[in-house]
Design an enzyme around this catalytic site. Structure first.
Site, PDB file in Angstrom:
ATOM      1  N   ALA A  33       0.823  -1.215   0.000  1.00  0.00           N
ATOM      2  CA  ALA A  33       0.000   0.000   0.000  1.00  0.00           C
ATOM      3  C   ALA A  33       0.858   1.267   0.000  1.00  0.00           C
ATOM      4  O   ALA A  33       0.440   2.292  -0.528  1.00  0.00           O
ATOM      5  CB  ALA A  33      -0.959   0.000   1.180  1.00  0.00           C
ATOM      6  N   THR A  34       2.033   1.209   0.575  1.00  0.00           N
ATOM      7  CA  THR A  34       2.903   2.391   0.554  1.00  0.00           C
ATOM      8  C   THR A  34       3.213   2.773  -0.888  1.00  0.00           C
ATOM      9  O   THR A  34       3.066   3.931  -1.296  1.00  0.00           O
ATOM     10  CB  THR A  34       4.217   2.112   1.313  1.00  0.00           C
ATOM     11  OG1 THR A  34       3.905   1.778   2.658  1.00  0.00           O
ATOM     12  CG2 THR A  34       5.141   3.323   1.286  1.00  0.00           C
ATOM     13  N   ASN A  73      -5.931   3.082  10.411  1.00  0.00           N
ATOM     14  CA  ASN A  73      -5.092   2.025  10.964  1.00  0.00           C
ATOM     15  C   ASN A  73      -4.897   2.125  12.476  1.00  0.00           C
ATOM     16  O   ASN A  73      -4.453   1.190  13.106  1.00  0.00           O
ATOM     17  CB  ASN A  73      -3.731   2.010  10.266  1.00  0.00           C
ATOM     18  CG  ASN A  73      -3.123   3.386  10.193  1.00  0.00           C
ATOM     19  OD1 ASN A  73      -3.675   4.284   9.551  1.00  0.00           O
ATOM     20  ND2 ASN A  73      -2.011   3.576  10.845  1.00  0.00           N
ATOM     21  N   GLN A 102      -6.448  -1.191   5.226  1.00  0.00           N
ATOM     22  CA  GLN A 102      -7.069  -1.852   6.382  1.00  0.00           C
ATOM     23  C   GLN A 102      -8.468  -2.370   6.052  1.00  0.00           C
ATOM     24  O   GLN A 102      -9.065  -3.071   6.868  1.00  0.00           O
ATOM     25  CB  GLN A 102      -7.176  -0.872   7.563  1.00  0.00           C
ATOM     26  CG  GLN A 102      -5.861  -0.388   8.120  1.00  0.00           C
ATOM     27  CD  GLN A 102      -5.153  -1.422   8.992  1.00  0.00           C
ATOM     28  OE1 GLN A 102      -5.716  -2.455   9.363  1.00  0.00           O
ATOM     29  NE2 GLN A 102      -3.900  -1.158   9.305  1.00  0.00           N
ATOM     30  N   ALA A 131      -1.701  -6.889   0.959  1.00  0.00           N
ATOM     31  CA  ALA A 131      -2.089  -8.257   1.327  1.00  0.00           C
ATOM     32  C   ALA A 131      -1.859  -8.561   2.803  1.00  0.00           C
ATOM     33  O   ALA A 131      -2.598  -9.339   3.402  1.00  0.00           O
ATOM     34  CB  ALA A 131      -1.310  -9.259   0.469  1.00  0.00           C
ATOM     35  N   HIS A 132      -0.839  -7.942   3.402  1.00  0.00           N
ATOM     36  CA  HIS A 132      -0.413  -8.455   4.716  1.00  0.00           C
ATOM     37  C   HIS A 132      -1.290  -8.014   5.887  1.00  0.00           C
ATOM     38  O   HIS A 132      -1.069  -8.439   7.006  1.00  0.00           O
ATOM     39  CB  HIS A 132       1.064  -8.131   4.967  1.00  0.00           C
ATOM     40  CG  HIS A 132       1.380  -6.712   5.327  1.00  0.00           C
ATOM     41  ND1 HIS A 132       1.547  -6.321   6.627  1.00  0.00           N
ATOM     42  CD2 HIS A 132       1.577  -5.611   4.577  1.00  0.00           C
ATOM     43  CE1 HIS A 132       1.851  -5.018   6.654  1.00  0.00           C
ATOM     44  NE2 HIS A 132       1.865  -4.569   5.412  1.00  0.00           N
ATOM     45  N   THR A 140       9.559  -7.159 -12.711  1.00  0.00           N
ATOM     46  CA  THR A 140       9.052  -8.527 -12.894  1.00  0.00           C
ATOM     47  C   THR A 140       7.983  -8.826 -11.863  1.00  0.00           C
ATOM     48  O   THR A 140       8.185  -8.575 -10.668  1.00  0.00           O
ATOM     49  CB  THR A 140      10.209  -9.535 -12.753  1.00  0.00           C
ATOM     50  OG1 THR A 140      11.182  -9.232 -13.753  1.00  0.00           O
ATOM     51  CG2 THR A 140       9.718 -10.970 -12.922  1.00  0.00           C
ATOM     52  N   CYS A 178       7.508   5.999  18.370  1.00  0.00           N
ATOM     53  CA  CYS A 178       8.891   6.366  18.667  1.00  0.00           C
ATOM     54  C   CYS A 178       9.589   6.702  17.364  1.00  0.00           C
ATOM     55  O   CYS A 178       9.692   5.868  16.482  1.00  0.00           O
ATOM     56  CB  CYS A 178       9.638   5.198  19.297  1.00  0.00           C
ATOM     57  SG  CYS A 178       9.024   4.767  20.904  1.00  0.00           S
TER      58      CYS A 178
HETATM   59  C1  PLP Z   1      -0.239  -0.795   6.614  1.00  0.00           C
HETATM   60  C2  PLP Z   1      -0.789   0.411   5.955  1.00  0.00           C
HETATM   61  C3  PLP Z   1      -0.129   1.008   4.891  1.00  0.00           C
HETATM   62  C4  PLP Z   1       1.200   0.508   4.372  1.00  0.00           C
HETATM   63  O1  PLP Z   1       1.026  -0.687   3.689  1.00  0.00           O
HETATM   64  P1  PLP Z   1       2.304  -1.570   3.231  1.00  0.00           P
HETATM   65  O2  PLP Z   1       1.702  -2.602   2.373  1.00  0.00           O
HETATM   66  O3  PLP Z   1       2.874  -2.105   4.508  1.00  0.00           O
HETATM   67  O4  PLP Z   1       3.226  -0.681   2.506  1.00  0.00           O
HETATM   68  C5  PLP Z   1      -0.712   2.108   4.293  1.00  0.00           C
HETATM   69  N1  PLP Z   1      -1.878   2.596   4.736  1.00  0.00           N
HETATM   70  C6  PLP Z   1      -2.545   2.042   5.771  1.00  0.00           C
HETATM   71  C7  PLP Z   1      -3.851   2.619   6.202  1.00  0.00           C
HETATM   72  C8  PLP Z   1      -2.020   0.938   6.421  1.00  0.00           C
HETATM   73  O5  PLP Z   1      -2.667   0.420   7.446  1.00  0.00           O
END
Ligand code: PLP
Length: 387
Positions: free
Chosen positions: A73-74, A153, A181, A202-203, A242, A328
């Protein structure tokens, strides 16, 4: 062996579902081809990628061509915000977002400010929701993009995407949402919500790390996007590199499982959250951060008066893995920008804990954690009294 603490930090990441791992495994070793290659090994991988693309697209009512795979997502947020800014700057250099967004939205916006873009940061009310009238008045003739997250989040708050989409559509401004989220947790429909761009990962839904996607609308309107990674021209030139077949297969499997079980799973997780909240409410001076019902079922974010969240986190570390509302950085502890945006006093922002409950948590775990928080807070308070 020592027992590990109970995991209640599902907004940071989720454990991967074993069904997801099983789906991925053959694509590491046996079907290892490059999806771009024009031979059997390539076609096998390309078929898996295409199936994954269809599953992700169906989950949000998009078409497969509208899905661009990214590393998460970043990257999707960066591609959406910088990609739109670069493609549309001749029409205007104004972007609207929200004070409570993830850093992966706020930081690209701040970067664009250094290039001469103007950013409006909408405030939120004490429950974390934006004001639709304020959004509408913030839109100017030179506004090119509105970016509002689907689910927060930290406090789990769900913004009214459909209503926001209607306003953006009326004013012909592109609408992006960070749904990291939200995917497979709440219903998402890019048509109904008039979405032009949506970031996924996905994570946070029991899938692998390092894979996500950006949905990019191709009709009514066809969204233009300047690529941020140049190279082999994959993803119709929108994102070179890729394609990571096993991760895509896992992402799709995770989304499929989540979508198929969404209602039942939300019911289960909500019941766990209500249990935890009912235990924690025995504490004096405890309050909920964020809207009581318009929030993700697995999110509970609380502030406990007079208690330092980071210290509480350490006091609980052998029992439970959670997050506090203060982040932090390398030099100092700062209260969360989300909690301060709600108008929480700085003290209460420091005094917060974020619980992220997930698919694999049990009632027994919730009871253990609830009791541990009660006794730890009580012992902190006794120590404070004894001085
Ligand atoms: C975790 C998160 C991200 C970042 O996602 P990644 O896949 O870890 O780069 C971006 N936005 C929100 C709201 C998130 O919770």
């Amino acid at each position: 062996m020592f027992q590990r603490p109970i995991y209640l930090d599902c907004h940071a990441t989720t454990p991967m579902d074993k069904r997801v791992l099983s789906a991925m495994l053959p694509y590491f070793t046996e079907y290892f081809g490059n999806p771009s290659s024009l031979h059997q090994y390539g076609w096998e991988a390309e078929t898996a990628v295409q199936q994954g693309r269809e599953i992700i697209a169906n989950a949000i009512n998009a078409t497969p061509e509208e899905i661009v795979f990214t590393s998460g997502a970043t990257e999707a947020n960066n591609l959406a915000i910088k990609g739109v800014a670069e493609a549309y700057f001749s029409q205007g250099k104004h972007i609207i977002t929200v004070a409570t967004e993830h850093r992966a939205v706020l930081d690209p916006c701040e970067y664009l400010q250094t290039l001469g873009f103007e950013i409006t940061y909408l405030p939120v009310n004490s429950e974390g929701l934006i004001d639709l009238e304020k959004l509408e008045t913030a839109i100017r003739p030179d506004t090119i993009l509105v970016s509002v997250m689907a689910a927060n989040n930290e406090i789990g708050v769900l913004q009214p995407l459909k209503e926001i989409g209607e306003i953006c559509h009326q004013h012909q401004v592109l609408f992006h949402t960070d749904a990291a989220q939200a995917i497979a947790k709440i219903p998402l429909d890019v048509q109904e919500m008039s979405l032009d761009l949506m970031s996924l990962t996905a994570h946070k839904v029991y899938g692998p790390k390092g894979i996500g996607a950006l949905y990019v609308r191709r009709r009514n309107p066809r969204v233009k996007l300047a690529p941020q990674l140049h190279g082999g021209g994959q993803e119709k030139n929108r994102r070179s590199g890729t394609l990571y077949t096993p991760q895509i297969v896992g992402f799709a499997k995770a989304v499929e499982i989540g979508i198929n079980n969404m209602a039942k799973e939300n019911q289960y997780i909500l019941q766990l959250r209500e249990k935890l909240w009912s235990i924690l409410q025995q504490l004096e001076g405890i309050s909920l951060n964020g809207h009581p019902t318009k929030r993700l079922s697995g999110n509970l974010n609380v502030s406990v008066e007079g208690i330092d969240g980071a210290a509480l986190l350490l006091g609980l570390k052998s029992i439970v893995a959670v997050s506090s509302g203060s982040a932090c950085s390398s030099t100092k502890i700062a209260p969360s920008h989300v909690l301060t945006a709600l108008g929480r006093a700085e003290k209460l922002a420091y005094a917060s804990l974020r619980f992220g409950i997930g698919r694999f948590n049990t009632v027994a775990e919730i009871e253990t954690v609830g009791q541990a928080v009660l006794s730890t807070v009580k012992s902190f308070r006794q120590k404070a009294v004894l001085g």
